[in-house]
Design a protein around this motif. Structure first.
Motif, PDB file in Angstrom:
ATOM      1  N   THR A  73      -4.811   0.040 -10.626  1.00 25.48           N
ATOM      2  CA  THR A  73      -4.300  -1.225  -9.951  1.00 25.48           C
ATOM      3  C   THR A  73      -4.935  -1.085  -8.443  1.00 25.48           C
ATOM      4  OG1 THR A  73      -2.453  -1.094 -11.406  1.00 25.48           O
ATOM      5  CG2 THR A  73      -2.388  -2.530  -9.380  1.00 25.48           C
ATOM      6  N   LEU A  74      -5.028  -0.041  -7.846  1.00 27.65           N
ATOM      7  CA  LEU A  74      -5.350   0.048  -6.551  1.00 27.65           C
ATOM      8  C   LEU A  74      -6.818  -0.059  -6.442  1.00 27.65           C
ATOM      9  CD1 LEU A  74      -3.268   2.567  -4.539  1.00 27.65           C
ATOM     10  CD2 LEU A  74      -3.070   0.376  -4.542  1.00 27.65           C
ATOM     11  N   LEU A  88      -0.884   8.564  -1.210  1.00 29.91           N
ATOM     12  CA  LEU A  88      -0.427   7.661  -2.289  1.00 29.91           C
ATOM     13  C   LEU A  88      -0.086   8.979  -3.372  1.00 29.91           C
ATOM     14  CD1 LEU A  88      -2.519   4.644  -2.491  1.00 29.91           C
ATOM     15  CD2 LEU A  88      -0.457   5.079  -1.409  1.00 29.91           C
ATOM     16  N   SER A  91      -2.715   3.866 -11.342  1.00 32.18           N
ATOM     17  CA  SER A  91      -3.450   3.770 -10.180  1.00 32.18           C
ATOM     18  C   SER A  91      -4.798   3.046 -10.161  1.00 32.18           C
ATOM     19  CB  SER A  91      -3.939   5.571  -9.718  1.00 32.18           C
ATOM     20  OG  SER A  91      -4.829   5.994 -11.011  1.00 32.18           O
ATOM     21  N   GLU A 119      -7.320  -3.923  -6.754  1.00 35.49           N
ATOM     22  CA  GLU A 119      -7.057  -4.450  -5.597  1.00 35.49           C
ATOM     23  C   GLU A 119      -8.200  -4.183  -4.515  1.00 35.49           C
ATOM     24  OE1 GLU A 119      -2.819  -3.936  -3.654  1.00 35.49           O
ATOM     25  OE2 GLU A 119      -4.107  -2.742  -2.437  1.00 35.49           O
ATOM     26  N   TYR A 173       0.802  -1.252  -0.109  1.00 36.47           N
ATOM     27  CA  TYR A 173      -0.062   0.034   0.035  1.00 36.47           C
ATOM     28  C   TYR A 173       0.985   1.088  -0.007  1.00 36.47           C
ATOM     29  CZ  TYR A 173      -3.843   3.260   1.223  1.00 36.47           C
ATOM     30  OH  TYR A 173      -4.700   4.247   1.188  1.00 36.47           O
ATOM     31  N   PHE A 196       3.173   2.106  -2.971  1.00 39.56           N
ATOM     32  CA  PHE A 196       2.771   2.275  -4.323  1.00 39.56           C
ATOM     33  C   PHE A 196       3.045   3.567  -4.833  1.00 39.56           C
ATOM     34  CE2 PHE A 196      -0.338   2.373  -7.683  1.00 39.56           C
ATOM     35  CZ  PHE A 196      -0.343   1.133  -8.119  1.00 39.56           C
ATOM     36  N   GLY A 249      -3.209  -6.310  -8.727  1.00 40.03           N
ATOM     37  CA  GLY A 249      -4.311  -6.043  -8.320  1.00 40.03           C
ATOM     38  C   GLY A 249      -5.083  -7.365  -7.762  1.00 40.03           C
ATOM     39  N   ALA A 266      -5.628   7.574   1.467  1.00 38.48           N
ATOM     40  CA  ALA A 266      -5.244   7.063   0.079  1.00 38.48           C
ATOM     41  C   ALA A 266      -4.871   8.323  -0.942  1.00 38.48           C
ATOM     42  CB  ALA A 266      -6.009   6.159  -0.577  1.00 38.48           C
TER      43      ALA A 266
END
Length: 427
Positions: A65-66, A260, A63, A69, A41, A44, A121, A256
């Protein structure tokens, strides 16, 4: 079931032995969350630019990808929670570690963006959900009652301190070894550290070794409570679960969005990569301190007041971030925002344990995670979409204030209870 090493390590306290074995569990969950959250996390933000350049795509695409996930975690969390309630815990933790380690090492082989989505992910996400909130908080809710807030705060200190330690380390690995080799090193290190610890320290309940929560010993061999299974549908029909979702979800979104995007935000302002990582690290340090401080306060003060304090500090941190664009100003914002965001994870677990009880804890947490998923789903992609449209993260940070207002309203409506709510009790 325990092994002979665990029988020795978790033997009931005797004369001259002052350490309650439950604190070994706290240390184990600290390390487990430190590794999983730090590598998946918090780091990233370090992966964002190198992957976008190597795969020749936008930061927005990376991004996503999160978001994938978050969907995977939300979909599998109820099942993972039920398995942890019913299955031998060492096996589950070992499988989760394998998913994390092999997923990170497989990142070195990706060539296309869709492969990133599948490997990180999907596969890495399975490792993340199997090693973080559900098993860690299940263990601590079982082992502690009176000092649950402190135990969860110390354990989740590992989450925030992972950013302070691992973000600079991963940044150095990426700059020194290149991103492909760095992923192999990270995955291998995770497996080598976690697997031995699982087989030494993973004991699901104190009753398995003749203890009760908080360290009391009984010759009558106390019996662990039978787990109560909550379904996602039952959680959707329960008002308190919704209110907790609307408290925690906006805070997760804010965390987040800020953490991030912070490395990219800082470097866009002309701050060097290592200085940008130090801002994230300082945020994490104060987030880690807040976990212990707010966890202790939750054991002693009105729980709603402690949650309100965490939300307030996050709001102030965002405001300071908007007003200060120099390196020094960002360090000040990092301290304030860090102290606010650090309390979110332990306070979420404490709220659930307080409202629903030890027997319901793992499955109510698993059922609540899909409800929190939309906040994680939109956080970083929305932030980067605003960046792509406006060329700045400023408007994205301003919009966070509205989300924090929603969290404050939900907190005002939540009736914090002295007795846990029973399954299926709606009002």
């Amino acid at each position: 079931m325990t092994n002979r090493f665990q029988d020795r390590l978790f033997a009931p306290p005797v004369q001259g032995r002052a350490i309650f074995p439950g604190w070994y569990v706290v240390g184990f969950t600290f390390v487990m969350q430190f590794i999983a959250m730090g590598l998946v996390y918090y780091s990233f933000g370090v992966y964002l630019k190198p992957l976008a350049e190597a795969l020749e795509t936008s930061r927005f695409s990376i991004s996503l990808t999160l978001s994938i996930e978050a969907i995977v975690v939300a979909c599998v969390a109820p099942m993972i929670a039920r398995l942890y309630a019913e299955v031998q815990i060492r096996r589950m933790l070992t499988l989760g570690t394998c998913a994390l380690a092999f997923g990170l090492m497989s990142m070195s082989l990706i060539q296309e963006t869709w492969q990133l989505y599948v490997v990180f992910g999907g596969g890495v996400a399975l490792g993340l959900v199997s090693l973080t909130a559900i098993p860690s908080n299940l263990l601590l809710a079982n082992w502690f009652d009176r000092r649950r807030g402190l135990a969860m705060g110390i354990s989740q200190f590992g989450i925030s301190i992972s950013a302070a330690v691992l973000v600079p380390v991963v940044t150095w690995l990426f700059l020194t070894l290149g991103w492909r080799t760095a992923f192999v090193v990270c995955g291998a290190a995770a497996g080598l550290v976690l697997v031995p610890m699982i087989w030494l320290f993973a004991v699901k309940t104190p009753e398995e070794v003749g203890l009760s929560p908080d360290g009391t010993f009984s010759a009558k061999a106390p019996k662990a409570p039978e787990p109560v299974t909550w379904t996602f549908r039952q959680a959707l029909a329960t008002r308190d679960v919704w209110l907790i979702t609307l408290i925690v979800g906006p805070c997760n979104l804010g965390i987040a969005s800020v953490l991030l995007s912070l490395p990219a935000y800082a470097t866009d302002l002309g701050i060097s990569e290592m200085r940008a990582s130090s801002v994230v690290a300082l945020t994490a340090v104060f987030g880690a301190i807040a976990k212990i401080v707010l966890g202790m306060l939750a054991d002693r003060l009105n729980l709603k007041l402690v949650v309100a304090l965490a939300v307030l500090f996050q709001v102030l941190g965002v405001v300071l971030l908007l007003l200060n664009t120099s390196y020094e100003g960002m360090l000040v914002a990092a301290v304030v925002f860090g102290f606010g965001y650090g309390g979110t994870a332990p306070l979420w677990a404490i709220l659930l344990a307080n409202q629903f009880g030890r027997e319901s804890f793992p499955t109510i947490m698993g059922a609540n995670m899909p409800m929190l998923m939309p906040f994680g789903l939109i956080a970083l992609p929305l932030t980067n979409w605003i960046f792509e449209v406006q060329g700045s993260y400023h408007s994205a940070y301003v919009s966070l204030i509205g989300w924090y207002v929603l969290a404050a309203l939900a907190l005002a409506l939540l009736p914090v209870r002295n007795q846990p709510r029973q399954q299926g009790q709606l009002a």
